[in-house]
Design an enzyme around this catalytic site. Sequence first.
Site, short mmCIF file in Angstrom:
data_model
loop_
_atom_site.label_atom_id
_atom_site.label_comp_id
_atom_site.label_asym_id
_atom_site.label_seq_id
_atom_site.Cartn_x
_atom_site.Cartn_y
_atom_site.Cartn_z
N ARG A 181 0.95 -1.04 -0.03
CA ARG A 181 0.00 0.28 0.09
C ARG A 181 0.88 1.28 -0.43
NH1 ARG A 181 -2.12 -3.66 -1.60
NH2 ARG A 181 -4.30 -4.52 -0.01
N SER A 230 -11.25 0.25 3.13
CA SER A 230 -10.54 -0.26 4.04
C SER A 230 -10.47 1.44 4.79
CB SER A 230 -9.77 -1.18 3.99
OG SER A 230 -10.26 -2.64 3.09
N GLU A 300 -5.33 3.88 6.20
CA GLU A 300 -5.23 3.01 4.48
C GLU A 300 -5.59 5.11 3.56
OE1 GLU A 300 -6.01 0.36 1.52
OE2 GLU A 300 -5.29 -1.08 3.49
#
Length: 321
Positions: A181, A230, A300
């Site tokens: 990520r 998320s 995130e």
Amino acid sequence: MTDGGALLRRLGDAAANVRGRLTPDAPMDAITWFRAGGPAELLFQPADEEDLSSFLKALPDDVPITVVGVGSNLLVREAGIRGVVIRLSAKGFGQAEATGDNTIRAGAAVPDKKVAAVALEVGIGGFHFYHGIPGAIGGALRMNAGANGVETRERVVSVRAIDRQGEVREFSNAQMGYAYRHSSAPKDLIFVSAEFEGYAEDRDAIRTAMDAVQTHRETVQPIREKTGGSTFKNPEGTSAWKEIDKAGCRGLMIGGAQISPMHCNFMINTGSATGYDLEYLGETVRARVLEHSGIRLEWEIKRIGDFKPGHEVQEFLGQLL
């Protein structure tokens, strides 16, 4: 508070010569999937790559720039975003096409799902995971978006970008510095397109994989709610949702913001949530998980903009880090 009209006047020729759209004090709650947040001081939607480059070359160095995509993974704070917010237009940056036997070129404004659809149409495997990511290619390139065991970095060949000075730059996969990520590419880059590579695969097999992705999302994620996807990255060796659940945060509410009872790593706007409600809820969860398990969850979701006075939110609610 933002003053888009004053900024627009200050920009002079930089604003007068654009072919795209400039919107002072643009409401970001109309863009973000959370449907919350303050305004962008000046929203710029360039007509194409040349328009973006020319605008950046004429933009004063002291004017901040923020790049946003479709708003699916974005939390905007209540006082809004100072400077210029750039959102690439679908008309200028929203094309995706197969360029070779197993390669696809896509603009940064192309929805991830569209890339999966193009791959299905021409029989290129390896892109089914994009069918389940509710964002656009620009964001996927920046954060190495992934799902169902596949990440963007596994498909990227090269990336085309424009820097803060308006110059076009090209990056190889290795130069993007991908990790979980994350990309270590310079923060001032605005990704405009990328080339991807998959592999030959039977269309029925691709369709089956895409259907499995969709079924999974509909079964375990609150995709019909006002959500940002998320919320936190998965910590090493465990899942964010498991740690949130163990800390007793399933269904937790602050104002109009709630941790989804369906999936603990999703925050939802139940109808009246502000940017403050959402961020305070997220930091409450981080604090409780830290206290319960010693794990420091990392966001995130991208949080941008300024806090409204009196509505500041501290990391982990001010706990010692």
